[in-house]
Scaffold this active site. Structure first.
Site, short mmCIF file in Angstrom:
data_model
loop_
_atom_site.label_atom_id
_atom_site.label_comp_id
_atom_site.label_asym_id
_atom_site.label_seq_id
_atom_site.Cartn_x
_atom_site.Cartn_y
_atom_site.Cartn_z
N THR A 195 41.53 5.74 -11.13
CA THR A 195 42.43 5.33 -11.00
C THR A 195 42.33 4.22 -9.75
OG1 THR A 195 40.92 6.72 -8.74
CG2 THR A 195 42.41 7.83 -10.01
N ARG B 123 23.18 -6.45 -10.91
CA ARG B 123 23.42 -7.60 -11.13
C ARG B 123 22.46 -8.69 -11.04
NH1 ARG B 123 28.47 -8.81 -7.85
NH2 ARG B 123 29.95 -7.72 -9.44
N CYS C 106 33.94 -11.41 -8.50
CA CYS C 106 34.76 -12.54 -8.95
C CYS C 106 35.44 -13.73 -9.20
CB CYS C 106 36.48 -11.74 -8.85
SG CYS C 106 36.02 -10.58 -6.91
N SER D 104 43.26 -7.53 -2.91
CA SER D 104 43.46 -6.83 -3.70
C SER D 104 41.74 -6.70 -4.23
CB SER D 104 43.86 -5.97 -5.08
OG SER D 104 43.89 -8.27 -5.52
N LYS E 5 26.35 -14.13 -3.74
CA LYS E 5 26.83 -14.23 -5.48
C LYS E 5 27.06 -15.28 -6.18
CE LYS E 5 28.65 -9.65 -3.98
NZ LYS E 5 29.59 -9.06 -4.08
N HIS F 279 42.28 -14.67 -6.63
CA HIS F 279 41.71 -15.81 -5.68
C HIS F 279 41.62 -17.47 -6.48
CE1 HIS F 279 39.75 -11.79 -4.31
NE2 HIS F 279 38.76 -12.27 -4.91
P1 A2P Z 1 39.67 8.18 -5.79
O1 A2P Z 1 40.99 7.31 -6.36
O2 A2P Z 1 39.88 9.44 -6.29
O3 A2P Z 1 39.01 7.76 -4.97
P2 A2P Z 1 39.45 1.31 -5.05
O4 A2P Z 1 38.25 -0.11 -5.79
O5 A2P Z 1 40.65 0.46 -5.48
O6 A2P Z 1 38.99 1.34 -3.71
O7 A2P Z 1 39.48 2.20 -5.91
C1 A2P Z 1 38.19 2.99 -5.74
C2 A2P Z 1 37.62 3.90 -7.19
O8 A2P Z 1 36.79 4.83 -7.57
C3 A2P Z 1 39.40 4.63 -7.53
O9 A2P Z 1 39.37 5.12 -8.86
C4 A2P Z 1 38.72 6.14 -6.71
O10 A2P Z 1 38.86 7.22 -6.64
C5 A2P Z 1 36.75 5.93 -7.25
N1 A2P Z 1 35.97 6.98 -6.09
C6 A2P Z 1 35.07 6.16 -5.02
N2 A2P Z 1 34.66 7.54 -4.43
C7 A2P Z 1 34.18 8.41 -5.29
C8 A2P Z 1 32.96 9.16 -5.89
N3 A2P Z 1 32.48 9.91 -5.30
N4 A2P Z 1 33.47 10.26 -7.27
C9 A2P Z 1 34.21 9.26 -7.62
N5 A2P Z 1 34.58 8.07 -8.37
C10 A2P Z 1 35.04 7.72 -7.47
C1 11C Z 2 36.41 -9.35 -2.75
N1 11C Z 2 34.76 -10.33 -4.68
O1 11C Z 2 37.49 -10.54 -3.09
C2 11C Z 2 35.13 -9.54 -3.53
C3 11C Z 2 35.13 -7.98 -4.74
O2 11C Z 2 30.65 -8.46 -6.09
O3 11C Z 2 32.24 -7.64 -7.25
C4 11C Z 2 34.15 -7.79 -5.48
C5 11C Z 2 32.88 -7.94 -4.69
C6 11C Z 2 31.82 -8.40 -5.78
O4 11C Z 2 36.39 -8.73 -1.78
#
Ligand code: A2P
Ligand code: 11C
Length: 334
Positions: free
Chosen positions: A11, A99, A129, A159, A213, A242
């Site tokens: 998600t 990594r 990235c 993002s 990195k 970026h």
């Molecule tokens: P959720 O949408 O249920 O919070 P982003 O990088 O856009 O913030 O998204 C982070 C992703 O990691 C989302 O899909 C989020 O799900 C998921 N996530 C965050 N915490 C957990 C967790 N404890 N267990 C599983 N998925 C997680």
């Molecule tokens: C940022 N590059 O734009 C970061 C997100 O090590 O993959 C990803 C961080 C990573 O904030």
């Protein structure tokens, strides 16, 4: 037989893009499991004309899964990638958790595809990235001239911080324009109409982890343990893609004509470089696309035997989701 695939963090900003890459690239999928936190369990998501239900990630999630694409942050990867790997699943991990592990390959398919096949721990790492996009610009030049030193400044979209980063910029821009107070949740300072020269946390030498990195991952991907890199990473009020300003010094004598021809026929990267006609790439040019664009290429006038250039790339796609799906394609096509 088509592999059973799971997306961890389905998600999130990158997870949603992974789904779109699997769909548009006709990746063979036997079954697809969408995993996220308990908050998202039960949510319906469309994939190839069918509705799939998001499930809560648990230790049992990986039974019968062949390939798991992780993008839920380093903490989730550290805990669940070994569990998935032990269940016989190959993990392609977007976080920085593994990594630098010597027995975990770090792969950009256009640069070191062969590394993907040597994954003794069943974990393959997807690079940072900014590093991917910078190396997409530098690798064709490295092949011609031999890369020695990189001096870079990045301009990184919100993002890169996930969905919350996008929301923070949008909310703050509205607040500023409407004359309301600005609320800060994601970044320590206002990002709307501002620039923040800190991405990830600071280390003892004054560089941030994001800046290191570029050094450590660049060395590993290019197999150049002596590569020198200095970098300043900056968050900019851009939604997506970026940009990086790069000065690169080389071993062999460089010239512009050879440098420009180095991009001919290279997948995933293209020159967009005709200043006389006002042609140079912006982050909007690469947004929602698969190609990194290089422009403003010139002989550097301060550093010997060096080129200076500008590169843009959609970091949610080539910097994360697309690169991960390309790694999965390497495994499936073998
Ligand atoms: P959720 O949408 O249920 O919070 P982003 O990088 O856009 O913030 O998204 C982070 C992703 O990691 C989302 O899909 C989020 O799900 C998921 N996530 C965050 N915490 C957990 C967790 N404890 N267990 C599983 N998925 C997680
Ligand atoms: C940022 N590059 O734009 C970061 C997100 O090590 O993959 C990803 C961080 C990573 O904030």
């Amino acid at each position: 037989q088509a592999p059973h695939v799971a997306i961890v963090g389905a998600t999130g900003a990158v997870g949603v893009e992974i789904l779109s890459c699997l769909e548009t690239r006709n990746f063979p999928v036997g079954s697809l499991k969408l995993l996220a936190s308990a908050r998202s369990a039960g949510k319906q998501v469309a994939f190839r004309g069918k509705m799939l239900t998001v499930e809560e990630l648990t230790e049992k999630s990986f039974d019968g899964v062949d390939i798991a694409l992780f993008s839920a942050g380093g903490g989730i990867s550290l805990k669940f990638a070994p569990i998935a790997a032990a269940a016989g699943c190959v993990v392609i991990d977007n976080s920085s958790a593994f990594r630098q592990e010597p027995d975990v390959p770090l792969v950009v398919p256009e640069i070191n595809p062969e590394a993907a096949f040597n994954h003794p721990r069943n974990i393959i790492a997807n690079p940072n990235c900014t590093t991917i996009i910078t190396l997409m610009a530098l690798f064709p030049l490295h092949q011609r001239f031999g890369l020695k030193t990189v001096i870079a400044s990045s301009y990184q979209a919100v993002s890169g911080s996930g969905q919350h980063g996008i929301a923070e910029l949008e909310t703050q821009v509205r607040a500023v324009v409407d004359g309301h107070p600005v609320v800060k949740n994601v970044y320590p300072h206002q990002i709307a109409f501002n620039l923040l020269p800190q991405i990830d946390s600071f280390t003892e030498n004054g560089y941030t982890k994001e800046e290191l990195k570029m050094l450590n991952e660049g060395r590993k991907i290019l197999s150049l343990p002596e590569l020198k890199v200095t970098c300043t990473c900056v968050r900019v009020p851009v939604y997506r893609s970026h940009s990086i300003s790069v000065t690169a010094q080389f071993e062999k004598p460089v010239d512009l004509e050879t440098a420009r021809s180095a991009y001919e026929g290279k997948p995933g990267v293209a020159l967009m470089d005709n200043p006389a006609e006002g042609v140079w790439p912006t982050p909007l040019d690469s947004t929602n696309g698969d190609t990194c664009y290089v422009g403003r290429m010139r002989m550097d006038m301060a550093i010997d035997n060096a080129l200076t250039l500008w590169v843009v790339g959609d970091q949610v796609r080539k910097g994360a989701a697309l690169n991960a799906v390309q790694i999965a394609e390497l495994l499936v096509n073998r």
